[in-house]
Design a protein around this motif. Structure first.
Motif, PDB file in Angstrom:
ATOM      1  N   ASP A  21       0.417 -17.581  18.155  1.00  0.00           N
ATOM      2  CA  ASP A  21       1.723 -17.277  17.573  1.00  0.00           C
ATOM      3  C   ASP A  21       2.098 -18.341  16.541  1.00  0.00           C
ATOM      4  O   ASP A  21       1.782 -19.523  16.699  1.00  0.00           O
ATOM      5  N   LEU A  22       2.792 -17.898  15.513  1.00  0.00           N
ATOM      6  CA  LEU A  22       3.226 -18.784  14.439  1.00  0.00           C
ATOM      7  C   LEU A  22       4.693 -18.509  14.129  1.00  0.00           C
ATOM      8  O   LEU A  22       5.070 -17.373  13.825  1.00  0.00           O
ATOM      9  N   ALA A  23       5.523 -19.551  14.215  1.00  0.00           N
ATOM     10  CA  ALA A  23       6.958 -19.422  13.931  1.00  0.00           C
ATOM     11  C   ALA A  23       7.207 -19.354  12.432  1.00  0.00           C
ATOM     12  O   ALA A  23       6.363 -19.751  11.615  1.00  0.00           O
ATOM     13  N   ARG A 120       4.698 -25.528  14.902  1.00  0.00           N
ATOM     14  CA  ARG A 120       4.999 -24.127  14.628  1.00  0.00           C
ATOM     15  C   ARG A 120       4.008 -23.177  15.306  1.00  0.00           C
ATOM     16  O   ARG A 120       4.247 -21.984  15.383  1.00  0.00           O
ATOM     17  N   PHE A 121       2.874 -23.698  15.768  1.00  0.00           N
ATOM     18  CA  PHE A 121       1.911 -22.879  16.497  1.00  0.00           C
ATOM     19  C   PHE A 121       2.243 -22.895  17.991  1.00  0.00           C
ATOM     20  O   PHE A 121       2.716 -23.906  18.528  1.00  0.00           O
ATOM     21  N   SER A 122       1.953 -21.784  18.650  1.00  0.00           N
ATOM     22  CA  SER A 122       2.044 -21.760  20.107  1.00  0.00           C
ATOM     23  C   SER A 122       0.978 -20.814  20.662  1.00  0.00           C
ATOM     24  O   SER A 122       0.575 -19.850  19.998  1.00  0.00           O
ATOM     25  N   LEU A 123       0.537 -21.133  21.859  1.00  0.00           N
ATOM     26  CA  LEU A 123      -0.499 -20.355  22.528  1.00  0.00           C
ATOM     27  C   LEU A 123      -0.032 -20.078  23.951  1.00  0.00           C
ATOM     28  O   LEU A 123       0.201 -21.020  24.720  1.00  0.00           O
ATOM     29  N   GLU A 124       0.143 -18.814  24.256  1.00  0.00           N
ATOM     30  CA  GLU A 124       0.628 -18.393  25.581  1.00  0.00           C
ATOM     31  C   GLU A 124       1.927 -19.105  25.940  1.00  0.00           C
ATOM     32  O   GLU A 124       2.142 -19.537  27.077  1.00  0.00           O
ATOM     33  N   GLY A 125       2.794 -19.263  24.942  1.00  0.00           N
ATOM     34  CA  GLY A 125       4.110 -19.842  25.150  1.00  0.00           C
ATOM     35  C   GLY A 125       4.189 -21.344  25.050  1.00  0.00           C
ATOM     36  O   GLY A 125       5.290 -21.911  25.032  1.00  0.00           O
TER      37      GLY A 125
END
Length: 369
Positions: A21-23, A120-125
């Motif tokens: 995910d990228l914000a 800004r990156f996230s992986l599985e929350g």
């Protein structure tokens, strides 16, 4: 939004290619679609856990296109072509205002120096970092406007990608840190992306001899095409040649260490080739970034008035020197296309790093397809 990226989940692991995910960009940030990313030994050091927080999206060398801008961004617009700058240029700290922006205090690549509020990156929350605040191994990344540099859109982005780190580091190691001048004898250790560009920098600065040492015979011929006047696989032979070529200096004027893992024996051997008033430049890192790999005879440094100097980013000002190098490329004064030995898909990134470690490539580039 979602984007594909190569991530290191833990020290010593291989790269994992996954969707993350990228914000959206916040104030002072831009969304960049990275079309190309260079495979550099610094990311190999990151993989081993010695150069920044893990888990992390890899990649600090790259180029792409601005796709969105956050509030307050004035120097960039959607559609601009940009080069990544693994050290930001805030333009306000003491280092930036005195012409040493490669030492900007906002650098995100120092261990423990990352600011989690800017992830800004996230992986599985879970938030995860981007190498050097960039993460060019992601197809899309949100970065500070201070970490990208607008470039001429007529230049291929694959070329811009390699110029953003390896070229600048090697060229600057010769031109800025080594202060190579007309008639100098220069010896370069290591014929990877940094070493080859140290050769190009020394040649452009007017060195009469540019000697290259690399234990991989396959790299010697290509080094000559980039400007090396003599090549050796033996450090002893290279040292003897440098002493003969230098005359009264009794050794090289400048020795530039560009090895992928710079150990104490390498530094000691490099020093043995240095002549009077010579400059020893360390541009290649050790695998353990805190390794005490410099053990030299200090009194001999005094007697011979020699200098040992470390250099990060080739002591360059990236906002000045990236466009300068790309202009040299357009005028045919340096070679950049020839640096890219092979392009890889993101899924093949582990093979790309294996080829880097084995010395098959000058520079491998991930092409985000």
């Amino acid at each position: 939004m979602k984007t594909n990226a190569a991530v290191i989940l833990g020290a010593g692991q291989e790269w994992t290619v996954t969707e993350i995910d990228l914000a959206e960009p916040q104030a002072g940030e831009v969304l960049v679609e990275f079309t190309h990313a260079g495979l550099c030994f610094s990311d190999e050091h990151l993989r081993h856990g010695g150069l920044g927080e893990l888990p992390a999206v890899g990649g600090h060398e790259g180029a792409g296109i601005v796709r969105a801008i956050g509030p307050g961004v004035t120097g960039l617009a959607v559609g601009d072509h940009v080069a990544a700058s693994f050290i930001p240029t805030c333009g306000q700290c003491e280092w930036c205002v005195t012409g040493h922006s490669n030492l900007c205090t906002q650098s995100a690549n120092i261990p423990g120096g990352a600011d989690r509020s800017k992830y800004r990156f996230s992986l599985e929350g879970d938030l995860i970092s981007a190498n050097c605040g960039l993460g060019t191994f992601a197809r899309h990344s949100v970065v500070s406007e201070r970490t990208v540099i607008k470039v001429d859109p007529s230049i291929p982005l694959s070329v811009v990608a390699v110029a953003s780190c390896g070229v600048l580091t090697g060229w600057g190691a010769a031109v800025h840190a080594g202060e190579v001048s007309t008639g100098d004898v220069v010896l370069v250790l290591g014929a990877g992306g940094v070493g080859i560009n140290a050769i190009q920098g020394a040649r452009l600065a007017g060195a009469k001899e540019v000697i290259l040492v690399d234990t991989n015979p396959a790299k010697l011929e290509s080094a000559q095409s980039f400007g090396a006047t003599r090549t050796f696989t033996s450090m002893d032979d290279a040292t003897e040649y440098a002493r003969q070529a230098s005359g009264v200096v009794e050794g090289a004027d400048v020795v530039i260490v560009c090895t992928g893992n710079t150990t104490e024996p390498i530094v000691t051997a490099a020093y043995s080739a240095l002549g009077k008033r010579g400059r020893l430049v360390l541009a290649g890192m050790s695998q353990d970034v805190f390794d005490k790999n410099v053990q030299l005879p200090g009194t001999q440094l005094i007697f011979k008035e020699q200098t040992i100097k470390g250099t990060i980013y080739g002591s360059c000002n990236p906002r000045r020197d990236v466009p300068l190098l790309l202009d040299l490329y357009k005028r045919g004064l340096i070679k950049l296309d020839e640096l890219v030995s092979k392009e890889y898909s993101l899924d093949d990134i582990n093979q790309g790093f294996e080829d880097l470690r084995s010395g098959k490539n000058l520079r491998g580039v991930v092409a985000h397809g």
